[in-house]
Design a protein around this motif. Structure first.
Motif, PDB file in Angstrom:
ATOM      1  N   THR A  48       2.034   8.747   0.365  1.00 31.28           N
ATOM      2  CA  THR A  48       3.447   8.415   0.533  1.00 31.28           C
ATOM      3  C   THR A  48       4.166   9.413   1.444  1.00 31.28           C
TER       4      THR A  48
ATOM      5  N   THR B 184       6.452   1.924  -0.017  1.00 30.22           N
ATOM      6  CA  THR B 184       5.800   0.630  -0.221  1.00 30.22           C
ATOM      7  C   THR B 184       5.082   0.188   1.058  1.00 30.22           C
TER       8      THR B 184
ATOM      9  N   THR C  89       1.998  13.488  -6.918  1.00 27.71           N
ATOM     10  CA  THR C  89       1.664  13.878  -8.296  1.00 27.71           C
ATOM     11  C   THR C  89       0.588  14.963  -8.270  1.00 27.71           C
TER      12      THR C  89
ATOM     13  N   HIS D 196      -5.282   0.078  11.269  1.00 24.89           N
ATOM     14  CA  HIS D 196      -6.660   0.427  11.662  1.00 24.89           C
ATOM     15  C   HIS D 196      -6.729   1.783  12.365  1.00 24.89           C
TER      16      HIS D 196
ATOM     17  N   LYS E 131      -7.872   1.121   4.318  1.00 26.20           N
ATOM     18  CA  LYS E 131      -8.723   0.413   3.339  1.00 26.20           C
ATOM     19  C   LYS E 131      -9.094   1.359   2.184  1.00 26.20           C
TER      20      LYS E 131
ATOM     21  N   ASP F  50      -6.285   0.484  -6.036  1.00 26.60           N
ATOM     22  CA  ASP F  50      -6.771  -0.523  -7.005  1.00 26.60           C
ATOM     23  C   ASP F  50      -7.240   0.189  -8.279  1.00 26.60           C
TER      24      ASP F  50
ATOM     25  N   ARG G 277      -4.383   1.979 -10.205  1.00 28.78           N
ATOM     26  CA  ARG G 277      -3.497   1.083 -10.978  1.00 28.78           C
ATOM     27  C   ARG G 277      -4.041   0.834 -12.383  1.00 28.78           C
TER      28      ARG G 277
ATOM     29  N   GLU H 124       2.338   4.266  -7.671  1.00 33.17           N
ATOM     30  CA  GLU H 124       1.077   3.577  -7.351  1.00 33.17           C
ATOM     31  C   GLU H 124       1.272   2.075  -7.122  1.00 33.17           C
ATOM     32  N   GLY H 125       2.404   1.785  -6.481  1.00 32.93           N
ATOM     33  CA  GLY H 125       2.774   0.410  -6.178  1.00 32.93           C
ATOM     34  C   GLY H 125       3.777  -0.095  -7.198  1.00 32.93           C
TER      35      GLY H 125
HETATM   36  N1  CAA Z   1      -8.954  -3.253  -0.741  1.00 32.74           N
HETATM   37  C1  CAA Z   1      -9.477  -3.177   0.508  1.00 32.74           C
HETATM   38  N2  CAA Z   1      -8.753  -3.528   1.606  1.00 32.74           N
HETATM   39  C2  CAA Z   1      -7.498  -3.954   1.414  1.00 32.74           C
HETATM   40  C3  CAA Z   1      -6.914  -4.050   0.145  1.00 32.74           C
HETATM   41  C4  CAA Z   1      -7.701  -3.682  -0.975  1.00 32.74           C
HETATM   42  N3  CAA Z   1      -7.216  -3.749  -2.213  1.00 32.74           N
HETATM   43  N4  CAA Z   1      -5.642  -4.497   0.265  1.00 32.74           N
HETATM   44  C5  CAA Z   1      -5.440  -4.694   1.586  1.00 32.74           C
HETATM   45  N5  CAA Z   1      -6.566  -4.367   2.273  1.00 32.74           N
HETATM   46  C6  CAA Z   1      -6.783  -4.466   3.720  1.00 32.74           C
HETATM   47  C7  CAA Z   1      -6.624  -5.908   4.172  1.00 32.74           C
HETATM   48  O1  CAA Z   1      -7.840  -6.614   4.057  1.00 32.74           O
HETATM   49  C8  CAA Z   1      -6.217  -5.739   5.624  1.00 32.74           C
HETATM   50  O2  CAA Z   1      -7.359  -5.478   6.395  1.00 32.74           O
HETATM   51  P1  CAA Z   1      -7.409  -5.963   7.949  1.00 32.74           P
HETATM   52  O3  CAA Z   1      -6.232  -5.324   8.637  1.00 32.74           O
HETATM   53  O4  CAA Z   1      -8.715  -5.457   8.434  1.00 32.74           O
HETATM   54  O5  CAA Z   1      -7.300  -7.462   7.932  1.00 32.74           O
HETATM   55  C9  CAA Z   1      -5.394  -4.444   5.586  1.00 32.74           C
HETATM   56  O6  CAA Z   1      -5.782  -3.738   4.395  1.00 32.74           O
HETATM   57  C10 CAA Z   1      -3.896  -4.703   5.585  1.00 32.74           C
HETATM   58  O7  CAA Z   1      -3.632  -5.551   4.479  1.00 32.74           O
HETATM   59  P2  CAA Z   1      -2.181  -6.184   4.270  1.00 32.74           P
HETATM   60  O8  CAA Z   1      -1.782  -6.913   5.529  1.00 32.74           O
HETATM   61  O9  CAA Z   1      -2.187  -6.923   2.985  1.00 32.74           O
HETATM   62  O10 CAA Z   1      -1.319  -4.838   4.151  1.00 32.74           O
HETATM   63  P3  CAA Z   1       0.236  -4.626   4.190  1.00 32.74           P
HETATM   64  O11 CAA Z   1       0.559  -3.596   5.192  1.00 32.74           O
HETATM   65  O12 CAA Z   1       0.950  -5.955   4.237  1.00 32.74           O
HETATM   66  O13 CAA Z   1       0.518  -3.942   2.765  1.00 32.74           O
HETATM   67  C11 CAA Z   1       0.810  -3.713   0.411  1.00 32.74           C
HETATM   68  C12 CAA Z   1       0.243  -4.546   1.580  1.00 32.74           C
HETATM   69  C13 CAA Z   1       0.231  -4.391  -0.838  1.00 32.74           C
HETATM   70  C14 CAA Z   1       2.326  -3.758   0.347  1.00 32.74           C
HETATM   71  C15 CAA Z   1       0.310  -2.248   0.513  1.00 32.74           C
HETATM   72  O14 CAA Z   1       0.892  -1.577   1.616  1.00 32.74           O
HETATM   73  C16 CAA Z   1       0.606  -1.450  -0.731  1.00 32.74           C
HETATM   74  O15 CAA Z   1      -0.160  -1.491  -1.691  1.00 32.74           O
HETATM   75  N6  CAA Z   1       1.747  -0.687  -0.736  1.00 32.74           N
HETATM   76  C17 CAA Z   1       2.100   0.189  -1.842  1.00 32.74           C
HETATM   77  C18 CAA Z   1       1.494   1.529  -1.636  1.00 32.74           C
HETATM   78  C19 CAA Z   1       1.447   2.320  -2.915  1.00 32.74           C
HETATM   79  O16 CAA Z   1       0.979   1.870  -3.947  1.00 32.74           O
HETATM   80  N7  CAA Z   1       1.902   3.572  -2.828  1.00 32.74           N
HETATM   81  C20 CAA Z   1       1.841   4.482  -3.905  1.00 32.74           C
HETATM   82  C21 CAA Z   1       1.243   5.769  -3.412  1.00 32.74           C
HETATM   83  S1  CAA Z   1       0.544   6.865  -4.577  1.00 32.74           S
HETATM   84  C22 CAA Z   1       1.789   7.378  -5.588  1.00 32.74           C
HETATM   85  O17 CAA Z   1       2.454   6.585  -6.144  1.00 32.74           O
HETATM   86  C23 CAA Z   1       2.066   8.829  -5.774  1.00 32.74           C
HETATM   87  C24 CAA Z   1       1.205   9.511  -6.717  1.00 32.74           C
HETATM   88  O18 CAA Z   1       0.765  10.619  -6.459  1.00 32.74           O
HETATM   89  C25 CAA Z   1       0.919   8.885  -8.043  1.00 32.74           C
END
Ligand code: CAA
Length: 380
Positions: A126, A132, A158, A179, A233, A240, A243, A363-364
């Protein structure tokens, strides 16, 4: 899905529960009040193998499974949300990506100290302008000879102030969008690395949450985690797994609040009757328990799918979404059942309510989980 626990899982659950009751619960109020990281608890958890539960013994792990890890976080969270997230962030966000994406050399170098709990791990994704929208990374990594030079900053990390090892994401090629993001293993003593602002939070106040700063930070080339450009990725796969940990934390917080409310409503007398004798109380407690039981099935199902190497991305999102919203609702209802006393720091339910809120955010957010679930349904 078979939810019967093996003998080993039952024994582990008993050990986690006793540890939580005897070692974690007595400190929960104090570390919240003083906003103090419970390092002494981490040292005790390390000795019991709780900092590397589902990793192979050959790398220093405890050789357990993902469900046992989820149960550990759940048991800790029943009495202390802070202690639960320390284990979850360390395990899911640092140990797991090194184990899953590291070279043999990286695993041998970093995992033994992390999994034995000698060192603490954290995850740097982040940024102020990439929350997000995680693909909007602005931290840059430029390859210069045998090392990368990182510049930029991370926020809301964290374990940030106490960690020794960080999995960090940065742009190696801005023109390629997601990418062009790469992952790195960064040690706290690398030149140009420092920690910044420490957040003062609503809940999980004993946990460390701070900024990471990279000023011409030198990261050896061999600390690239996975291939260049595969960082996004790796981040998504790591989240994943993360979560499941946060879903288990939410589950424990809600269950802890139910336990407190069951106890209190059988002691407190109003209008000449115990609160538990009023039908409103009985119905509230029945609903609260039912929500947490449903959350438990989702969390355990996601953990078992991860353990079996099945696709569990949507299951982890459903578990986190449901458990986090259930925990927020259930802890709030517990405060209501306690009445005025619930609003005071004399009882733990107000802390549980404050701690539960973050599970809908980090974490989302719940909105992100809904995005993941609906996209898996093919909804466009
Ligand atoms: N596994 C593998 N690959 C994945 C994936 C997964 N679960 N999810 C997406 N991808 C890949 C897709 O296949 C895609 O690949 P290509 O470009 O090669 O086609 C690529 O990633 C982009 O996918 P999207 O177009 O779906 O991505 P997006 O930019 O639209 O974002 C999102 C989607 C779900 C909003 C994502 O950005 C997301 O999860 N955001 C939230 C981030 C988050 O959870 N942050 C918290 C950080 S940690 C924290 O909280 C602090 C701490 O210390 C606890």
């Amino acid at each position: 899905m078979d939810f019967h626990l093996t003998n080993e899982q039952q024994m582990l659950r008993k050990m986690y529960r006793e540890f939580a009751e005897n070692e974690v619960k007595p400190l929960a109020e104090e570390i919240d009040e003083e906003e103090r990281f419970p390092m002494e608890t981490v040292e005790k958890m390390a000795k019991l193998g709780m900092m590397g539960i589902y990793f192979p013994k050959e790398y220093g792990g405890a050789g357990g499974d993902v469900l046992s890890y989820a149960m550990c976080v759940e048991e800790l969270a029943k009495v202390c949300g802070t202690t639960a997230v320390i284990v979850s962030a360390h395990t899911s966000l640092c140990c797991a990506p090194i184990f899953e994406h590291g070279t043999e050399e990286q695993k041998r170098k970093y995992l033994p100290d992390l999994l034995s709990g000698k060192k603490i791990g954290a995850f740097g994704l982040t940024e102020p302008n990439a929350g997000t929208d995680a693909s909007g990374q602005q931290t840059l990594a430029v390859l210069e000879g045998d090392h990368y030079v990182l510049n930029g900053s991370k926020c809301f990390i964290t374990n940030g102030n106490v960690a020794d090892t960080f999995v960090v994401f940065a742009m190696t090629d801005k023109s390629k969008g997601n990418h062009g993001i790469s992952a790195f293993i960064v040690e706290k003593d690398f030149p140009g690395f420092s920690t910044g602002k420490h957040e003062k939070k609503m809940g999980i106040r004993g946990s460390s949450t701070c900024d990471l700063i990279f000023e011409d930070c030198i990261v050896p080339k061999e600390n690239l985690l996975g291939k260049e450009g595969k960082g996004f990725k790796i981040a998504m796969q790591t989240l994943d797994g993360g979560r499941i940990g946060i879903a288990a934390q939410a589950l424990g917080l809600g269950e802890g609040a139910v336990n407190e409310a069951v106890k209190y409503t059988q002691e407190r007398v109003q209008f000449g009757k115990r609160l538990s004798q009023f039908q409103n109380t009985q119905f509230q407690l029945a609903d609260m328990h039912t929500r947490m039981q449903a959350a438990q099935y989702l969390v355990y199902a996601a953990a078992m799918k991860k353990q079996n190497h099945e696709d569990y991305s949507m299951d982890a999102s459903m578990a986190k979404l449901f458990a986090a919203e259930a925990a927020s609702d259930v802890t709030r209802r517990a405060v209501q059942l306690f009445g005025g006393y619930g609003y005071t720091r004399e009882y733990p339910v107000e802390r549980m309510m404050r701690d539960a809120k973050i599970t809908e955010i980090y974490e989302g957010t719940s909105e992100v989980q809904r995005m993941v679930i609906s996209s898996r349904l093919g909804v466009k």
